[in-house]
Design a protein around this motif. Sequence first.
Motif: not given
Lengths: 248, 328
Positions: A1, A26, A28
């Motif tokens: 991530m 992908g 955050e």
Amino acid sequence: MTRVLIIDDEKLARDIIKAYLKPHTGFEIIGECQNGFEGVKMIHDEKPDVVFLDIQMPKLTGFEMLELLDEPPVIVFSTAYDEFAIKAFENNAVDYLLKPYSQDRFDSAIEKASEKLQGKGDNKETVSNLVDEHRNAIDELDRIVIRLGSKIVILDLDTIDYFEAQDDYVAIHSEEQKYLKQVRMKFLESALPQDKFIRVHRSYIVAVSRIDKIEAYSKDSYLALLKTGVKIPVSRTGYNALKEGLGF
Amino acid sequence: MAAYSFLLFFVFGFSLYAAILDSVIHNLPIAGLGMAFWYVVQYLSPKGGNTSAIFNLIAAVLVGVSMVSYASYSLADALNNDAEYQTFLTNTLPWRIFIGALVMVVIVMIYYLLKSNRDLKEKEAEELELQSLLKQSELDMLKFQINPHFIFNSLNSISSLTITEPEKAREMVIKLSDFFRSSLGRGNQELQTIKEELKRMELYLDIEKVRFGERLKLINSFDGKCEQLKVPNMILQPLYENAIKYGVYEQLEGVTIETDCHCRDGNLHISITNDYDSEAIPQKGKGIGLKNIRNRLELIYGISDLVTIEKNHNQFTIKLLIPQETTS
């Protein structure tokens, strides 16, 4: 991530970044900051990979923030600055989004940021180039920002007695305090107001108003006596610069 | 010419015919030459210190008068065969040239006087027009000082609202349009009532409130008696912009902007107060808005100290005194 931080003082501006980021699975969002102080702290503590950064913000501008980062993340500017002002930084910001921008435009910025992250390594240099470019673009400094551990200090130029070069750093002497900042003497010499600060020596820049008197030291060198009692070496070139600046 | 004939007839005792003929032959060409010099004067004006032009003119007068006098002399000589007259003619030739030149110099000087007088008036009129044009363009420039940041940030807010709250986005588009329509309009007059000005500023501040949310708070007090008093169009906008900049950009908690309008002695008093952090070291770009307002008020009312500033440790107040009489 990939961990993303959004720094913008307007909530709606942060909202749209969040909305645009949603399709990019992908990525955050690890946090949002409303001002430069929070931003510096958050980057320091959370070490995000990518930062969306506004330029005009309360207390610290986006550029001033970058000056204070040891390990800068990948930077995408998101700003209402006009194109000319931001174009200068094109090479070193990963991208710059001019408000308002479209989802497509945002997607391409994300793509560029991903490429940069994969290539990694040279990001620190990129951001330090960015800071340098910004310094070249401004004609005159009017304040100096410094990080003291977790604290950020904004120094008014009028409170500064003198600057002293110390290896990679410059020591800023201000009201009995000493602050260290990673900056070049050459930059300070050109960006400080010429009527207030004079480079008197390879390693010293002095606030003209703080000088009490100047004494001869040896054949080719002098000493500037500050009102605080501090003695500062003055080279021959520095002496000439003082002569010119003070008109004696 | 009549006086000249009279002189010749009575004092010198020539026949009436000879006197009139002589007078006509000598004076008409001089008069003609005098008129011709009007055009010379129009195109040849000796400006300060240009002595060569004056000498040229004097030479032209002398040469012109000599030639004309000599031509007249020849003509008179041919037309009148009276010996006594011819002697008189020959003897008086230098005098005629001298007097003719003198008369011509006087004529030219009168021309110059007339011309400079006319030029002066034209110049004054031109200057007056230029000044009013300058004043107008200056005023136009000072009037529209909306920061492009405001425009683009507002558009960005709208863009964001279309995703989360479309209705609010529409509301903001309308407010923004109303604000631009009323401030960009070409038909705008220099002065408008304070009521209209405050209404427009309400639009502006509403838009800013959408951007800054809780960080911007407004308090207004307005004396209804003053609502028909006039203020320069858009004069308050830069003041609010400053208040927002210093309040919102230099403080983390946000800013309260207080507006007060009342009238006293026929003048309008407006004060705008914002809290600020006196310790903060502001970012660049200070004072331009304020300077513009001072300039604009001075241009309109011809009085210089209509703007006053009061600062204490956490409040910044700017006061405007708006007279109800303008200079133009």
